[in-house]
Scaffold this motif. Structure first.
Motif, PDB file in Angstrom:
ATOM      1  N   ILE A 441      73.415 -33.707  44.199  1.00  0.00           N
ATOM      2  CA  ILE A 441      74.709 -33.134  43.814  1.00  0.00           C
ATOM      3  C   ILE A 441      75.786 -34.221  43.766  1.00  0.00           C
ATOM      4  O   ILE A 441      76.573 -34.300  42.823  1.00  0.00           O
ATOM      5  CB  ILE A 441      75.105 -32.017  44.796  1.00  0.00           C
ATOM      6  CG1 ILE A 441      74.114 -30.841  44.692  1.00  0.00           C
ATOM      7  CG2 ILE A 441      76.524 -31.528  44.511  1.00  0.00           C
ATOM      8  CD1 ILE A 441      74.313 -29.780  45.761  1.00  0.00           C
ATOM      9  N   SER A 527      68.199 -25.658  46.863  1.00  0.00           N
ATOM     10  CA  SER A 527      69.570 -25.223  47.108  1.00  0.00           C
ATOM     11  C   SER A 527      70.113 -25.895  48.348  1.00  0.00           C
ATOM     12  O   SER A 527      69.360 -26.300  49.244  1.00  0.00           O
ATOM     13  CB  SER A 527      69.642 -23.701  47.271  1.00  0.00           C
ATOM     14  OG  SER A 527      68.849 -23.274  48.356  1.00  0.00           O
ATOM     15  N   LYS A 530      75.567 -22.717  48.973  1.00  0.00           N
ATOM     16  CA  LYS A 530      75.676 -21.820  47.841  1.00  0.00           C
ATOM     17  C   LYS A 530      75.380 -22.510  46.515  1.00  0.00           C
ATOM     18  O   LYS A 530      75.428 -21.873  45.463  1.00  0.00           O
ATOM     19  CB  LYS A 530      77.073 -21.203  47.792  1.00  0.00           C
ATOM     20  CG  LYS A 530      77.395 -20.316  48.990  1.00  0.00           C
ATOM     21  CD  LYS A 530      78.777 -19.697  48.872  1.00  0.00           C
ATOM     22  CE  LYS A 530      79.078 -18.790  50.071  1.00  0.00           C
ATOM     23  NZ  LYS A 530      80.430 -18.188  49.980  1.00  0.00           N
ATOM     24  N   THR A 531      75.067 -23.805  46.574  1.00  0.00           N
ATOM     25  CA  THR A 531      74.766 -24.560  45.357  1.00  0.00           C
ATOM     26  C   THR A 531      73.263 -24.571  45.132  1.00  0.00           C
ATOM     27  O   THR A 531      72.494 -24.973  46.010  1.00  0.00           O
ATOM     28  CB  THR A 531      75.295 -26.005  45.469  1.00  0.00           C
ATOM     29  OG1 THR A 531      76.690 -25.979  45.726  1.00  0.00           O
ATOM     30  CG2 THR A 531      75.023 -26.755  44.170  1.00  0.00           C
ATOM     31  N   GLU A 532      72.843 -24.139  43.961  1.00  0.00           N
ATOM     32  CA  GLU A 532      71.419 -24.093  43.629  1.00  0.00           C
ATOM     33  C   GLU A 532      71.170 -24.926  42.381  1.00  0.00           C
ATOM     34  O   GLU A 532      71.871 -24.803  41.382  1.00  0.00           O
ATOM     35  CB  GLU A 532      70.964 -22.654  43.398  1.00  0.00           C
ATOM     36  CG  GLU A 532      69.469 -22.532  43.119  1.00  0.00           C
ATOM     37  CD  GLU A 532      69.006 -21.087  43.011  1.00  0.00           C
ATOM     38  OE1 GLU A 532      68.639 -20.507  44.045  1.00  0.00           O
ATOM     39  OE2 GLU A 532      69.041 -20.551  41.887  1.00  0.00           O
TER      40      GLU A 532
END
Length: 587
Positions: A441, A527, A530-532
């Motif tokens: 990310i 994930s 809450k980020t997938e």
């Protein structure tokens, strides 16, 4: 007169340790073994009541506590599931490998089927069997425990079965002749030749199976199928919950617990077993630096072998007498040529009818409701995952074959690197997925490429462990002959090492490829909080439809994955394995 010694009859260099030890040493070692046995029995007695506990009014919990004080208990629960599944996998490997190696007809079906089974995702097995386990153990947490153990079994059994099968099909001709001359029954042949001859590669694949079980521990302890989540106490479910809470501190504590557990398993189990298995090497000269283990030495000095022999020897004699009528003395189970042509036609006709029935069911349940467009889309996703698996196989082969050969052939290097390799392979790579996902990310790494790295973290070890096992089994005589001939390093690799490792690489490659397909389920969808991140591929497709309980699409995804695996086996792995048995077998 020359004599031939079977692998199970070879003498260990440490067999005389007990006769040379003092009386006080024997007493203390016996006490240490007794304490260890009591600790093991006490841990089992502590765990068993919780395994059969009734399900409360609220049903099976969907969450577990992330209190770090629970980690020792969670580790015990996870270890119990892992070793139970490993024992079942070992029995399965013996039965499945014997059936495939000793029957020409069964072998033609079971080996491709085994390739399919190892590629079927754990979630696919769970979605199809979770209801069965809950029905078998109604009102008890044992149903969920059985489902979890079965899921771990499906991540452990296949490479062990492949290893045992390949050992059976490459047994040395002189040992087979010795079995005939000694007129052993099939039962005696199994324990005197089949198992000892397979021991070194099978042991390394058992280690790899433990690593594979840890890799899928989160999916096995936090079962999410058909819009339901069933959570069992364990390290895997702890990591899943801590990841959802974005608490990397607790994830780090779980990783630290895992490191301690893996080190203890390596010291108490794998090191003693690898040292003990040295007596099964097929060579006429002894290694200059035999493997040693403190735990194995203590066990030998304790005299527990003599105590077990008081029960074991009479039991073995009884089993020999009971099983003697079951097989002709000295018989070898041949996979023979073209006899019984009429019965062969009937056999293949029955298989064809089963295949046609399966296609009809697939058309009725999947293709008609979903349409050909969905089928074509899933095949495209399968092609993307296939390309990832192909890249993974090439890179892992280039990296790990030289390293595995170095570890396996050099006892001094193996002494230091083998524990590190076992720790890395046994460590559940998906435990560090939250950290890797966070890096993806932050650095904006495309998950379509990053998923290859995640798949490699869990499957590269299949190649490494099988290459190490193959290198360990190279007879010292051949290495000495190579040195006597004055071969340089490249000539030795070209004429001896690579040909000797080819069969082991095939076994590791086919299991690594199947493991990579399976690992795509947890590698293409990752994930953090809450980020997938979701890659385009068949693994992500199966993970998503399994979570929603979309049965037709689950069947379609697994079927397409099986088709890719069968085609790869038919046109790539089967020819390579035949070549290995025909031209590159040391025996």
């Amino acid at each position: 007169m020359n004599t031939v010694a079977l692998p199970g009859m070879l003498r260990s260099p440490l067999n005389d340790d007990r006769s040379q030890a003092s009386r006080s040493t024997r007493i203390w070692t016996g006490l240490a073994v007794a304490i260890g046995a009591l600790v093991l029995l006490g841990a089992l007695a502590y765990l068993l009541p919780a395994l059969g506990a009734p399900i409360g009014p609220a049903g099976v919990p969907s969450h577990v506590s992330t209190d770090p004080s629970n980690l020792p208990y969670y580790a015990l629960r996870s270890l119990f599931r892992m070793f139970t599944a490993l024992i079942i996998s070992l029995v399965f490997a013996f039965l499945y490998g014997l059936a495939a190696a000793r029957s020409r007809r069964l072998g033609a079906v079971l080996i491709p089927l085994l390739d399919i089974l190892q590629s079927v995702p754990v979630l696919g097995f769970l979605s199809a069997t979770i209801s069965i386990w809950l029905v078998l153990f109604p009102g008890s947490i044992m149903g969920v425990e059985a489902a979890s153990i079965f899921a771990i079994f499906t991540s452990q059994a296949w490479n062990m079965a492949f290893s045992f099968y390949n050992s059976l099909t490459s047994e040395p001709a002189d040992l087979d002749e010795a079995v005939r001359l000694m007129r052993l029954t099939r039962w005696q042949r199994f324990w005197k030749l089949d198992v000892p001859n397979s021991m070194i590669p099978l042991l390394w694949n058992c280690m790899m199976s433990m690593g594979g079980g840890w890799f899928f521990l989160t999916a096995s302890e936090m079962i999410s199928v058909n819009n339901r989540t069933l959570a069992l106490p364990g390290i895997g479910s702890f990591v899943e919950e801590a990841t959802a809470e974005q608490d990397l501190g607790k994830v780090g504590l779980a990783i630290l617990t895992m490191i301690v557990v893996v080190l203890l398993i390596d010291f108490l189990l794998w090191k003693p077993l690898t040292a003990w298995a040295e007596k099964f090497r097929y060579t006429s000269s002894q290694s200059t630096e035999p493997r040693r283990s403190l735990v194995l030495t203590v066990i030998r000095l304790s005299g527990v072998k003599d105590l077990l022999g008081l029960v074991g020897h009479p039991l073995a004699d009884l089993l020999d007498r009971i099983t003697r009528p079951l097989g002709r003395t000295g018989a070898r189970w041949s996979r023979g040529g073209g006899r019984r042509r009429a019965s062969d036609l009937v056999w293949w006709a029955c298989l064809a009818l089963i295949g046609l029935w399966g296609l009809w069911q697939l058309d009725r349940l999947v293709i008609r409701p979903l349409g050909l467009g969905e089928v074509g889309h899933v095949f495209q996703l399968g092609l993307l995952t296939f390309l990832r698996v192909l890249i993974l196989m090439v890179v892992c082969t280039i990296v790990w074959v030289p390293i595995g050969a170095l570890i396996g052939m050099n006892p001094r290097i193996s002494r230091y690197l083998q524990p590190l390799v076992q720790i890395l392979a046994s460590f559940p790579a998906n435990f560090i997925f939250p950290f890797v996902t966070m890096v993806f990310i932050i650095w904006r790494i495309d998950i379509n490429w990053g998923s290859i790295l995640l798949m490699a973290l869990g499957t590269q070890w299949y190649i490494l462990f099988n290459v190490i096992a193959g290198a360990s089994a190279i007879p010292d005589d051949l290495l000495e002959m190579s040195r006597s001939l004055g071969q340089n390093r490249w000539q030795r690799w070209k004429t001896l090492i690579l040909p000797a490792l080819f069969g082991s690489w095939c076994t590791g490659g086919i299991t690594a490829a199947g493991g990579a397909w399976n690992a795509s389920i947890v590698s293409e969808v990752v994930s953090y909080g809450k980020t997938e991140l979701t890659a385009k591929g068949l693994g992500a497709y199966i993970a998503q439809v399994t979570a929603t309980g979309d049965t037709p699409r689950i069947i379609l995804g697994v079927a397409v994955m099986s088709i890719f695996v069968v085609l790869a086996d038919r046109f790539f792995w089967s020819p390579l394995q035949s070549l290995a048995q025909r031209r590159y077998s040391l025996t």
